[in-house]
Design an enzyme around this catalytic site. Structure first.
Site, PDB file in Angstrom:
ATOM      1  N   GLN A 101      39.094 -82.838  43.764  1.00  0.00           N
ATOM      2  CA  GLN A 101      38.327 -83.343  44.629  1.00  0.00           C
ATOM      3  C   GLN A 101      37.497 -84.513  43.783  1.00  0.00           C
ATOM      4  O   GLN A 101      36.441 -85.024  44.412  1.00  0.00           O
ATOM      5  CB  GLN A 101      37.372 -82.685  45.303  1.00  0.00           C
TER       6      GLN A 101
ATOM      7  N   VAL B  21      18.774 -77.358  52.214  1.00  0.00           N
ATOM      8  CA  VAL B  21      17.447 -76.999  51.729  1.00  0.00           C
ATOM      9  C   VAL B  21      17.050 -78.279  50.739  1.00  0.00           C
ATOM     10  O   VAL B  21      17.787 -78.749  50.057  1.00  0.00           O
ATOM     11  CB  VAL B  21      17.948 -75.723  50.539  1.00  0.00           C
TER      12      VAL B  21
ATOM     13  N   GLY C 195      27.215 -75.968  53.314  1.00  0.00           N
ATOM     14  CA  GLY C 195      25.926 -76.760  53.644  1.00  0.00           C
ATOM     15  C   GLY C 195      26.107 -77.670  54.175  1.00  0.00           C
ATOM     16  O   GLY C 195      27.242 -78.464  54.131  1.00  0.00           O
TER      17      GLY C 195
ATOM     18  N   SER D 117      23.371 -80.057  42.979  1.00  0.00           N
ATOM     19  CA  SER D 117      23.716 -79.815  41.509  1.00  0.00           C
ATOM     20  C   SER D 117      23.578 -81.224  40.713  1.00  0.00           C
ATOM     21  O   SER D 117      23.361 -81.252  39.414  1.00  0.00           O
ATOM     22  CB  SER D 117      25.175 -79.356  41.360  1.00  0.00           C
TER      23      SER D 117
ATOM     24  N   ASP E 281      26.662 -81.577  52.985  1.00  0.00           N
ATOM     25  CA  ASP E 281      27.831 -82.243  53.309  1.00  0.00           C
ATOM     26  C   ASP E 281      28.690 -82.325  54.274  1.00  0.00           C
ATOM     27  O   ASP E 281      29.457 -81.330  54.658  1.00  0.00           O
ATOM     28  CB  ASP E 281      28.860 -81.503  52.153  1.00  0.00           C
TER      29      ASP E 281
ATOM     30  N   GLU F 119      19.087 -73.161  45.029  1.00  0.00           N
ATOM     31  CA  GLU F 119      18.583 -72.311  46.253  1.00  0.00           C
ATOM     32  C   GLU F 119      19.531 -72.545  47.239  1.00  0.00           C
ATOM     33  O   GLU F 119      19.646 -72.059  48.276  1.00  0.00           O
ATOM     34  CB  GLU F 119      17.129 -72.962  46.407  1.00  0.00           C
ATOM     35  N   GLY F 120      20.171 -73.854  47.539  1.00  0.00           N
ATOM     36  CA  GLY F 120      20.978 -74.309  48.507  1.00  0.00           C
ATOM     37  C   GLY F 120      22.008 -73.344  48.569  1.00  0.00           C
ATOM     38  O   GLY F 120      22.509 -72.804  49.671  1.00  0.00           O
ATOM     39  N   HIS F 121      22.714 -73.188  47.672  1.00  0.00           N
ATOM     40  CA  HIS F 121      23.914 -72.235  47.518  1.00  0.00           C
ATOM     41  C   HIS F 121      23.541 -70.931  47.823  1.00  0.00           C
ATOM     42  O   HIS F 121      23.972 -70.109  48.596  1.00  0.00           O
ATOM     43  CB  HIS F 121      24.573 -72.087  45.967  1.00  0.00           C
TER      44      HIS F 121
HETATM   45  O1  PAF Z   1      30.796 -78.098  48.578  1.00  0.00           O
HETATM   46  C1  PAF Z   1      31.373 -77.794  47.447  1.00  0.00           C
HETATM   47  O2  PAF Z   1      31.030 -77.356  46.292  1.00  0.00           O
HETATM   48  C2  PAF Z   1      32.721 -78.041  47.257  1.00  0.00           C
HETATM   49  O3  PAF Z   1      33.224 -79.021  47.889  1.00  0.00           O
HETATM   50  C3  PAF Z   1      33.721 -76.808  47.690  1.00  0.00           C
HETATM   51  C4  PAF Z   1      33.449 -76.510  49.234  1.00  0.00           C
HETATM   52  C5  PAF Z   1      33.218 -75.376  47.244  1.00  0.00           C
HETATM   53  C6  PAF Z   1      35.097 -77.092  47.501  1.00  0.00           C
HETATM   54  O4  PAF Z   1      35.392 -77.285  46.069  1.00  0.00           O
END
Ligand code: PAF
Length: 285
Positions: A61, A176, A147, A186, A150, A35-37
């Protein structure tokens, strides 16, 4: 909903929208959508004529291969959620499309990334700012949504867009939360039932610290209390529990910063078994 895997197809579609003077918003994700996305998609749909979502699990990353391997992938479910949410286009590149052979450029922000997750996950923030820069260039949106869970990532991306003269508004969308205030992530799906019951301690500690600081308690003292409560609740270790400026991530120590404290934010990262959870909370709330 269109799904494209190449930069060429992506650009062709976005150019046709731009030729029609349509405004474009982008929501970048690594899949495993929750739901956050979808709240980012909702914000993007409100502000723009067209919405692009990207799904790319960015290997650069992850500071730890086991974490990358454990990252949940369920592309079919993600595509269904994005379609239901009204996304116009999903960009789903393979790693070679994003980092072709010979790729060697890194986008790294200065001091703002030397703290919090930047300090505790070597290479992580460079990986984020590099891929986000590339995805901003590839999707050329008017607005990009991130969001606030982060929060450091969101500030760094604002910095990159400003420093590199990227013509995009970087918009932070509030975190959220579940009914018990656990921030959606996730990673939550990796928690056992026992760990899931412990996880909301982060929010309880942050909100109590904010109350205590507003009431005049010493910052260092309440942070020490918070660390103890987090560990006593069952968290295995803490990467950080700090108060920093929500504008430039300067560390707030104590009395000297009391006049500015309301622009401070509490940042926490802690581990339950192999799962690292992060959260943040504004002192002004
Ligand atoms: O927040 C995330 O899911 C990731 O760091 C992003 C911004 C999609 C970059 O890979």
């Amino acid at each position: 909903m269109r799904i494209v895997k190449s930069k060429r197809d992506l650009r062709a579609l976005v150019s046709s929208w731009k030729a029609d003077k349509q405004e474009v918003g982008v929501v970048m994700t690594m899949g495993a959508l929750h739901e956050g996305h979808l709240s980012l998609v909702g914000a993007a749909k409100t502000d723009n004529d067209r919405v692009i979502a990207t799904i790319f699990v960015n290997p650069k990353q992850f500071d730890n291969k086991a974490d990358l391997d454990a990252y949940p992938v369920d592309t079919d479910a993600d595509l269904k959620k994005l379609e239901d949410a009204g996304v116009d286009l999903v960009y789903l590149p393979q790693a070679e499309e994003v980092y072709p052979k010979g790729y060697s450029t890194t986008v790294a922000v200065g001091t703002m990334q030397d703290c919090l997750c930047g300090a505790t996950r070597p290479g992580h923030m460079d990986g984020v700012t590099t891929v986000v820069s590339k995805l901003l260039i590839q999707t050329s949106p008017d607005r990009a949504y991130f969001g606030q869970k982060d929060f450091q990532q969101y500030l760094l991306i604002q910095r990159v867009a400003s420093d590199l003269d990227l013509d995009v508004d970087v918009i932070g969308v509030p975190t959220v939360r579940e009914g018990d205030h656990l921030a959606l992530s996730s990673r939550n799906r990796r928690l056992s039932a026992d760990q899931r019951a412990i996880a909301p301690t982060l929010y309880k500690v942050e909100s109590t610290i904010a109350d205590l600081i507003r009431q005049g308690e010493a910052v260092d003292h309440v942070l020490e209390w918070g660390r103890k409560v987090i560990l006593d609740s069952g968290f295995d270790r803490i990467d950080y529990l700090e108060v920093r400026s929500e504008e430039d991530l300067e560390l707030f120590s104590d009395v000297a910063d009391r006049d500015n404290l309301l622009s401070g934010r509490i940042f926490v990262a802690a581990w339950l078994g192999n799962t690292r959870l992060i959260d943040n909370y504004p002192i002004s709330r």
